[in-house]
Design a protein around this motif. Structure first.
Motif, PDB file in Angstrom:
ATOM      1  N   GLN A  22      -1.172   6.578  -1.375  1.00  0.00           N
ATOM      2  CA  GLN A  22      -0.125   7.271  -2.315  1.00  0.00           C
ATOM      3  C   GLN A  22       0.346   8.526  -1.938  1.00  0.00           C
ATOM      4  OE1 GLN A  22      -2.407   6.669  -5.872  1.00  0.00           O
ATOM      5  NE2 GLN A  22      -1.060   5.250  -6.551  1.00  0.00           N
ATOM      6  N   LEU A  23      -0.675   9.336  -1.011  1.00  0.00           N
ATOM      7  CA  LEU A  23      -0.297  10.371  -0.696  1.00  0.00           C
ATOM      8  C   LEU A  23       0.626  10.613   0.570  1.00  0.00           C
ATOM      9  CD1 LEU A  23      -3.626  12.749  -0.536  1.00  0.00           C
ATOM     10  CD2 LEU A  23      -2.074  12.349  -2.454  1.00  0.00           C
ATOM     11  N   ALA A  24       0.490   9.604   1.290  1.00  0.00           N
ATOM     12  CA  ALA A  24       1.203   9.341   2.503  1.00  0.00           C
ATOM     13  C   ALA A  24       2.599   8.926   1.948  1.00  0.00           C
ATOM     14  CB  ALA A  24       0.694   8.327   3.312  1.00  0.00           C
ATOM     15  N   VAL A  25       2.760   7.982   1.053  1.00  0.00           N
ATOM     16  CA  VAL A  25       4.032   7.504   0.404  1.00  0.00           C
ATOM     17  C   VAL A  25       4.788   8.339  -0.182  1.00  0.00           C
ATOM     18  CG1 VAL A  25       5.058   5.620  -1.076  1.00  0.00           C
ATOM     19  CG2 VAL A  25       3.267   5.097   0.360  1.00  0.00           C
ATOM     20  N   GLY A  26       3.988   9.364  -0.916  1.00  0.00           N
ATOM     21  CA  GLY A  26       4.613  10.493  -1.737  1.00  0.00           C
ATOM     22  C   GLY A  26       5.365  11.498  -0.638  1.00  0.00           C
ATOM     23  N   LEU A  27       4.507  11.797   0.587  1.00  0.00           N
ATOM     24  CA  LEU A  27       4.962  12.565   1.462  1.00  0.00           C
ATOM     25  C   LEU A  27       6.386  11.880   2.100  1.00  0.00           C
ATOM     26  CD1 LEU A  27       5.150  15.058   3.370  1.00  0.00           C
ATOM     27  CD2 LEU A  27       3.167  13.858   4.690  1.00  0.00           C
ATOM     28  N   THR A  28       6.400  10.393   2.454  1.00  0.00           N
ATOM     29  CA  THR A  28       7.512   9.925   2.795  1.00  0.00           C
ATOM     30  C   THR A  28       8.548  10.051   2.048  1.00  0.00           C
ATOM     31  OG1 THR A  28       5.889   8.061   3.808  1.00  0.00           O
ATOM     32  CG2 THR A  28       8.396   7.624   3.420  1.00  0.00           C
TER      33      THR A  28
END
Length: 168
Positions: free
Chosen positions: A94-100
Motif C-alpha cells: 500500500q505504501l508503494a502504491v500510494g507513492l505510485t
C-alpha cells in the motif's frame, strides 16, 4: 476465443478465457504505453522470494523511482508467504502504491493509500521483522501523505523510503 477481443478503444489482449493479459508496455510508474512503445520490463508475477530478497528487490525498485514495480514484489510476498505475514506485506504494498499514485498526480488516492498502509504497519507488533524499519516507514508515509494531499507531484526516487532505515 481469439487472442484479442474488441473493447473500448480497440483490441485488447486476452487469454483463452477472456482475462486481460496486460501485455501492453508500461512506464516506470506502471502506466500503460501504446503498443510498440519501449516500456520498462515488468516484474515477473508469483515469484516466491525469501523475505530478505523481497526487501532488497523492493528497495532497489523504490530507489530507481519504480514504486509500482516494488508493489508487485510486495504483492508476491503476501501471496506466496506465510498467512501470518499478509498484513505486513500488504501494508508495504500500500505504501508503494500510494507513492505510485502521488507520482502520477493522484494526490487524494496517493494520500489515502499511504495513510492506510501506515495504519496497517503501525499495528504490527515489535520488534519489526526482517530488519524493516516499520516505525520509520509509518512516519515517512504519514508525512508524505500530508505533503501530497496538497497536490504537488513527487519524484518517487527522491522521496522513496528506506525500508531498513539505512542504505541497503
Amino acid at each position: 476465443m481469439s487472442e484479442t477481443t474488441a473493447g473500448r478503444g480497440g483490441d485488447r489482449d486476452r487469454d483463452e478465457e477472456g482475462r486481460a493479459r496486460s501485455a501492453r508496455p508500461r512506464d516506470g510508474l506502471g502506466r500503460p504505453l501504446p503498443y510498440g512503445a519501449e516500456g520498462v520490463a515488468r516484474q515477473p508475477e508469483g515469484v516466491p522470494r525469501a523475505p530478505a530478497e523481497t526487501v532488497w528487490e523492493a528497495q532497489r525498485l523504490l530507489d530507481a523511482g519504480m514504486p509500482f514495480h516494488a508493489h508487485e514484489v510486495f504483492e508476491d510476498a503476501w501471496k506466496t508467504g506465510p498467512a501470518g505475514e499478509r498484513d505486513l506485506w500488504q501494508g508495504l504494498a500500500q505504501l508503494a502504491v500510494g507513492l505510485t499514485h502521488a507520482a502520477r498526480g493522484n494526490a487524494s488516492g496517493g494520500a489515502r493509500l499511504l495513510v492506510r498502509g501506515a495504519a496497517r504497519l503501525a499495528e504490527w507488533p515489535e520488534p519489526s521483522p526482517y530488519g524493516i524499519d516499520l516505525p520509520g516507514l509509518v512516519v515517512w508515509a504519514r508525512e508524505l501523505a500530508e505533503l501530497v494531499a496538497g497536490g504537488p507531484l513527487v519524484d518517487p526516487a527522491a522521496v522513496s523510503p528506506r525500508l531498513r532505515g539505512h542504505a541497503s
